[in-house]
Design a protein around this motif. Structure first.
Motif, PDB file in Angstrom:
ATOM      1  N   GLU A   1       0.833  -1.198   0.000  1.00  0.00           N
ATOM      2  CA  GLU A   1       0.000   0.000   0.000  1.00  0.00           C
ATOM      3  C   GLU A   1       0.872   1.254   0.000  1.00  0.00           C
ATOM      4  OE1 GLU A   1      -2.738  -0.212   3.201  1.00  0.00           O
ATOM      5  OE2 GLU A   1      -3.991  -1.734   2.250  1.00  0.00           O
ATOM      6  N   ALA A   2       1.964   1.220   0.741  1.00  0.00           N
ATOM      7  CA  ALA A   2       2.862   2.374   0.773  1.00  0.00           C
ATOM      8  C   ALA A   2       3.466   2.619  -0.597  1.00  0.00           C
ATOM      9  CB  ALA A   2       3.959   2.160   1.804  1.00  0.00           C
ATOM     10  N   ALA A   3       3.856   1.552  -1.286  1.00  0.00           N
ATOM     11  CA  ALA A   3       4.416   1.699  -2.633  1.00  0.00           C
ATOM     12  C   ALA A   3       3.371   2.226  -3.598  1.00  0.00           C
ATOM     13  CB  ALA A   3       4.960   0.356  -3.116  1.00  0.00           C
ATOM     14  N   ALA A   4       2.136   1.716  -3.487  1.00  0.00           N
ATOM     15  CA  ALA A   4       1.064   2.140  -4.392  1.00  0.00           C
ATOM     16  C   ALA A   4       0.769   3.620  -4.236  1.00  0.00           C
ATOM     17  CB  ALA A   4      -0.191   1.311  -4.129  1.00  0.00           C
ATOM     18  N   ALA A   5       0.870   4.128  -3.011  1.00  0.00           N
ATOM     19  CA  ALA A   5       0.552   5.523  -2.760  1.00  0.00           C
ATOM     20  C   ALA A   5       1.507   6.461  -3.489  1.00  0.00           C
ATOM     21  CB  ALA A   5       0.591   5.803  -1.261  1.00  0.00           C
ATOM     22  N   ASP A   6       2.702   5.982  -3.832  1.00  0.00           N
ATOM     23  CA  ASP A   6       3.692   6.802  -4.505  1.00  0.00           C
ATOM     24  C   ASP A   6       3.519   6.814  -6.021  1.00  0.00           C
ATOM     25  OD1 ASP A   6       6.385   5.940  -2.231  1.00  0.00           O
ATOM     26  OD2 ASP A   6       4.998   7.639  -2.223  1.00  0.00           O
ATOM     27  N   LYS A   7       2.643   5.999  -6.545  1.00  0.00           N
ATOM     28  CA  LYS A   7       2.480   5.887  -7.989  1.00  0.00           C
ATOM     29  C   LYS A   7       1.138   6.492  -8.422  1.00  0.00           C
ATOM     30  CE  LYS A   7       6.379   3.704  -8.463  1.00  0.00           C
ATOM     31  NZ  LYS A   7       6.595   2.394  -9.068  1.00  0.00           N
ATOM     32  N   PRO A   8       1.148   7.363  -9.430  1.00  0.00           N
ATOM     33  CA  PRO A   8      -0.079   8.035  -9.867  1.00  0.00           C
ATOM     34  C   PRO A   8      -0.925   7.140 -10.775  1.00  0.00           C
ATOM     35  CG  PRO A   8       1.766   8.805 -11.155  1.00  0.00           C
ATOM     36  CD  PRO A   8       2.344   7.861 -10.140  1.00  0.00           C
ATOM     37  N   ILE A   9      -1.391   6.033 -10.231  1.00  0.00           N
ATOM     38  CA  ILE A   9      -2.127   5.021 -10.985  1.00  0.00           C
ATOM     39  C   ILE A   9      -3.576   4.998 -10.515  1.00  0.00           C
ATOM     40  CG2 ILE A   9      -2.277   2.568 -11.558  1.00  0.00           C
ATOM     41  CD1 ILE A   9       0.738   2.395 -10.809  1.00  0.00           C
ATOM     42  N   ALA A  10      -4.504   4.951 -11.457  1.00  0.00           N
ATOM     43  CA  ALA A  10      -5.925   4.861 -11.139  1.00  0.00           C
ATOM     44  C   ALA A  10      -6.579   3.851 -12.077  1.00  0.00           C
ATOM     45  CB  ALA A  10      -6.600   6.226 -11.263  1.00  0.00           C
ATOM     46  N   VAL A  11      -7.824   3.520 -11.808  1.00  0.00           N
ATOM     47  CA  VAL A  11      -8.603   2.609 -12.646  1.00  0.00           C
ATOM     48  C   VAL A  11      -9.875   3.327 -13.092  1.00  0.00           C
ATOM     49  CG1 VAL A  11     -10.030   0.518 -12.641  1.00  0.00           C
ATOM     50  CG2 VAL A  11      -7.751   0.475 -11.606  1.00  0.00           C
ATOM     51  N   GLN A  12     -10.165   3.282 -14.394  1.00  0.00           N
ATOM     52  CA  GLN A  12     -11.439   3.761 -14.914  1.00  0.00           C
ATOM     53  C   GLN A  12     -12.496   2.700 -14.598  1.00  0.00           C
ATOM     54  OE1 GLN A  12     -14.645   4.854 -16.023  1.00  0.00           O
ATOM     55  NE2 GLN A  12     -13.257   6.511 -16.639  1.00  0.00           N
ATOM     56  N   MET A  13     -13.525   3.094 -13.844  1.00  0.00           N
ATOM     57  CA  MET A  13     -14.503   2.139 -13.341  1.00  0.00           C
ATOM     58  C   MET A  13     -15.364   1.519 -14.445  1.00  0.00           C
ATOM     59  SD  MET A  13     -13.916   1.761 -10.162  1.00  0.00           S
ATOM     60  CE  MET A  13     -15.404   0.964  -9.549  1.00  0.00           C
ATOM     61  N   TYR A  14     -15.376   2.123 -15.617  1.00  0.00           N
ATOM     62  CA  TYR A  14     -16.081   1.525 -16.753  1.00  0.00           C
ATOM     63  C   TYR A  14     -15.549   0.129 -17.057  1.00  0.00           C
ATOM     64  CZ  TYR A  14     -17.921   1.126 -21.545  1.00  0.00           C
ATOM     65  OH  TYR A  14     -18.565   0.701 -22.693  1.00  0.00           O
ATOM     66  N   THR A  15     -14.271  -0.072 -16.798  1.00  0.00           N
ATOM     67  CA  THR A  15     -13.648  -1.381 -17.007  1.00  0.00           C
ATOM     68  C   THR A  15     -14.330  -2.462 -16.175  1.00  0.00           C
ATOM     69  OG1 THR A  15     -11.556  -0.212 -17.337  1.00  0.00           O
ATOM     70  CG2 THR A  15     -11.422  -2.589 -16.991  1.00  0.00           C
TER      71      THR A  15
ATOM     72  N   GLY B   1      -3.738  -3.342  -5.727  1.00  0.00           N
ATOM     73  CA  GLY B   1      -2.736  -2.413  -5.229  1.00  0.00           C
ATOM     74  C   GLY B   1      -2.894  -1.008  -5.770  1.00  0.00           C
ATOM     75  N   VAL B   2      -4.129  -0.649  -6.185  1.00  0.00           N
ATOM     76  CA  VAL B   2      -4.416   0.686  -6.713  1.00  0.00           C
ATOM     77  C   VAL B   2      -5.300   1.418  -5.714  1.00  0.00           C
ATOM     78  CG1 VAL B   2      -5.430   1.987  -8.624  1.00  0.00           C
ATOM     79  CG2 VAL B   2      -4.211  -0.146  -9.080  1.00  0.00           C
ATOM     80  N   GLN B   3      -5.021   2.684  -5.504  1.00  0.00           N
ATOM     81  CA  GLN B   3      -5.743   3.444  -4.490  1.00  0.00           C
ATOM     82  C   GLN B   3      -6.482   4.651  -5.054  1.00  0.00           C
ATOM     83  OE1 GLN B   3      -2.451   4.106  -1.736  1.00  0.00           O
ATOM     84  NE2 GLN B   3      -3.163   2.411  -0.474  1.00  0.00           N
ATOM     85  N   ALA B   4      -6.769   4.626  -6.361  1.00  0.00           N
ATOM     86  CA  ALA B   4      -7.468   5.746  -6.977  1.00  0.00           C
ATOM     87  C   ALA B   4      -8.317   5.236  -8.142  1.00  0.00           C
ATOM     88  CB  ALA B   4      -6.477   6.798  -7.469  1.00  0.00           C
ATOM     89  N   VAL B   5      -9.428   5.927  -8.394  1.00  0.00           N
ATOM     90  CA  VAL B   5     -10.306   5.557  -9.503  1.00  0.00           C
ATOM     91  C   VAL B   5     -10.770   6.800 -10.245  1.00  0.00           C
ATOM     92  CG1 VAL B   5     -11.160   3.426  -8.433  1.00  0.00           C
ATOM     93  CG2 VAL B   5     -12.393   5.586  -8.061  1.00  0.00           C
ATOM     94  N   GLU B   6     -11.197   6.555 -11.481  1.00  0.00           N
ATOM     95  CA  GLU B   6     -11.941   7.529 -12.263  1.00  0.00           C
ATOM     96  C   GLU B   6     -13.335   6.958 -12.448  1.00  0.00           C
ATOM     97  OE1 GLU B   6     -10.938  10.137 -16.062  1.00  0.00           O
ATOM     98  OE2 GLU B   6     -11.213   8.030 -16.618  1.00  0.00           O
ATOM     99  N   LEU B   7     -14.354   7.726 -12.089  1.00  0.00           N
ATOM    100  CA  LEU B   7     -15.720   7.238 -12.159  1.00  0.00           C
ATOM    101  C   LEU B   7     -16.254   7.287 -13.586  1.00  0.00           C
ATOM    102  CD1 LEU B   7     -17.262   8.991  -9.015  1.00  0.00           C
ATOM    103  CD2 LEU B   7     -16.273   6.688  -9.177  1.00  0.00           C
ATOM    104  N   ALA B   8     -17.114   6.332 -13.907  1.00  0.00           N
ATOM    105  CA  ALA B   8     -17.863   6.339 -15.163  1.00  0.00           C
ATOM    106  C   ALA B   8     -19.224   6.965 -14.890  1.00  0.00           C
ATOM    107  CB  ALA B   8     -18.022   4.916 -15.691  1.00  0.00           C
ATOM    108  N   PRO B   9     -19.908   7.490 -15.918  1.00  0.00           N
ATOM    109  CA  PRO B   9     -21.223   8.083 -15.693  1.00  0.00           C
ATOM    110  C   PRO B   9     -22.187   7.076 -15.070  1.00  0.00           C
ATOM    111  CG  PRO B   9     -20.405   8.645 -17.876  1.00  0.00           C
ATOM    112  CD  PRO B   9     -19.478   7.610 -17.323  1.00  0.00           C
ATOM    113  N   SER B  10     -22.833   7.470 -13.982  1.00  0.00           N
ATOM    114  CA  SER B  10     -23.780   6.583 -13.302  1.00  0.00           C
ATOM    115  C   SER B  10     -24.692   7.400 -12.412  1.00  0.00           C
ATOM    116  CB  SER B  10     -23.040   5.540 -12.461  1.00  0.00           C
ATOM    117  OG  SER B  10     -23.956   4.775 -11.691  1.00  0.00           O
TER     118      SER B  10
ATOM    119  N   VAL C   1     -11.106   9.371  -5.460  1.00  0.00           N
ATOM    120  CA  VAL C   1     -11.550   9.652  -6.823  1.00  0.00           C
ATOM    121  C   VAL C   1     -10.706  10.785  -7.381  1.00  0.00           C
ATOM    122  CG1 VAL C   1     -13.473  10.406  -8.274  1.00  0.00           C
ATOM    123  CG2 VAL C   1     -13.906   8.903  -6.324  1.00  0.00           C
ATOM    124  N   VAL C   2     -10.063  10.538  -8.524  1.00  0.00           N
ATOM    125  CA  VAL C   2      -9.216  11.571  -9.118  1.00  0.00           C
ATOM    126  C   VAL C   2      -9.903  12.285 -10.278  1.00  0.00           C
ATOM    127  CG1 VAL C   2      -7.100  10.439  -8.389  1.00  0.00           C
ATOM    128  CG2 VAL C   2      -8.043   9.927 -10.645  1.00  0.00           C
TER     129      VAL C   2
END
Length: 269
Positions: A6-20, A38-47, A66-67
């Motif tokens: 989790e500490a390593a993940a926090a240092d990386k600007p990685i997110a997941v698009q929730m549409y996936t 190991g991802v701590q951020a998402v981009e929301l899809a329209p809902s 949410v980014v």
């Protein structure tokens, strides 16, 4: 993940698009998949299927922020204050237009001037509310318009308040070089959609897309170019994943290994 992960993940600007993850079960399960990758951020899809309170509680449960949020043009036109209130209540400050309205979608010829003016106006309104607006491309925005792509024309008209979320797989599908496009849009790219294209003739049941690092895009060249262009977030996406959890895990592992650590969380916002 372990505390160290989790500490390593926090240092990386990685997110997941929730549409996936739209077909991966209830929202609780979708967010658990993101967390377990190991991802701590998402981009929301329209809902419209979840309240801000319910969403915030689930995000907090899995320590996910949410980014950005994809928001339809119709909602920005009809309910801008409501969209802003919802997103501010969950801690998000960036809205992304995933595609324009019907009159600016193929087979129609987009009116880049009119669309750019409207997006520029909305972006200014959002700036005054402490938020940011970005536009996400497919391939039709990358067609040539008098020596420049439609996306570049759009950005010229909209002005500096509009950012771009560059979908790298669609750039490649338009026959353009993602590295060159990142260079052209340097300083204007808030995020990239980090997704890959399968080799020709493969992955047809998944729309021809592939997990990051498993396709044909030149990631060793793309990632440094993205960093040089000022990209703040690398958002994992796949339009038609057969196994969404595996696609996200594969993409997250690749980016964790190959992305440099973010310099500070403030630079990612």
């Amino acid at each position: 993940p372990s505390f160290a992960s989790e500490a390593a993940a926090a240092d990386k600007p990685i997110a997941v698009q929730m549409y996936t993850l739209r077909n991966a079960g209830a929202l609780d399960r979708q967010l658990k998949i993101v967390h377990d990758a190991g991802v701590q951020a998402v981009e929301l899809a329209p809902s419209k299927d979840v309240s801000a309170l319910e969403l915030k509680q689930l995000l907090d449960t899995y320590s996910i922020k949410v980014v950005s949020s994809h928001v339809l043009m119709a909602d920005l036109r009809s309910n801008l204050d409501g969209v802003v209130a919802f997103n501010q209540s969950i801690g998000n400050t960036t809205l992304v237009v995933p595609y324009p309205d019907e009159k600016n979608l193929p087979p129609h010829t987009p009116d880049w001037t009119a669309l750019g003016q409207e997006l520029g106006s909305i972006a200014k309104q959002l700036r005054d509310k402490g938020m940011r607006l970005a536009y996400h491309n497919h391939n039709f925005e990358l067609a040539d318009v008098d020596g420049k792509t439609g996306l570049e024309r759009l950005l010229e008209v909209a002005g500096p308040d509009l950012q771009i979320e560059l979908d790298l797989a669609w750039v490649a599908r338009a026959g353009l070089d993602p590295v060159a496009m990142l260079g052209k849009l340097r300083g204007h790219v808030f995020a990239v959609h980090a997704k890959d294209n399968a080799p020709q003739g493969q992955g047809e049941d998944e729309g021809g897309f592939a997990a990051i690092g498993q396709g044909v895009l030149d990631w060793p060249a793309i990632l440094p170019a993205a960093q040089a262009a000022g990209v703040r977030w690398y958002i994992i996406e796949h339009d038609q994943p057969r196994d969404p959890a595996k696609v996200i895990q594969t993409g997250a592992d690749y980016l964790h290994e190959h992305l440099p650590a973010a310099q500070s969380s403030s630079e990612q916002q």
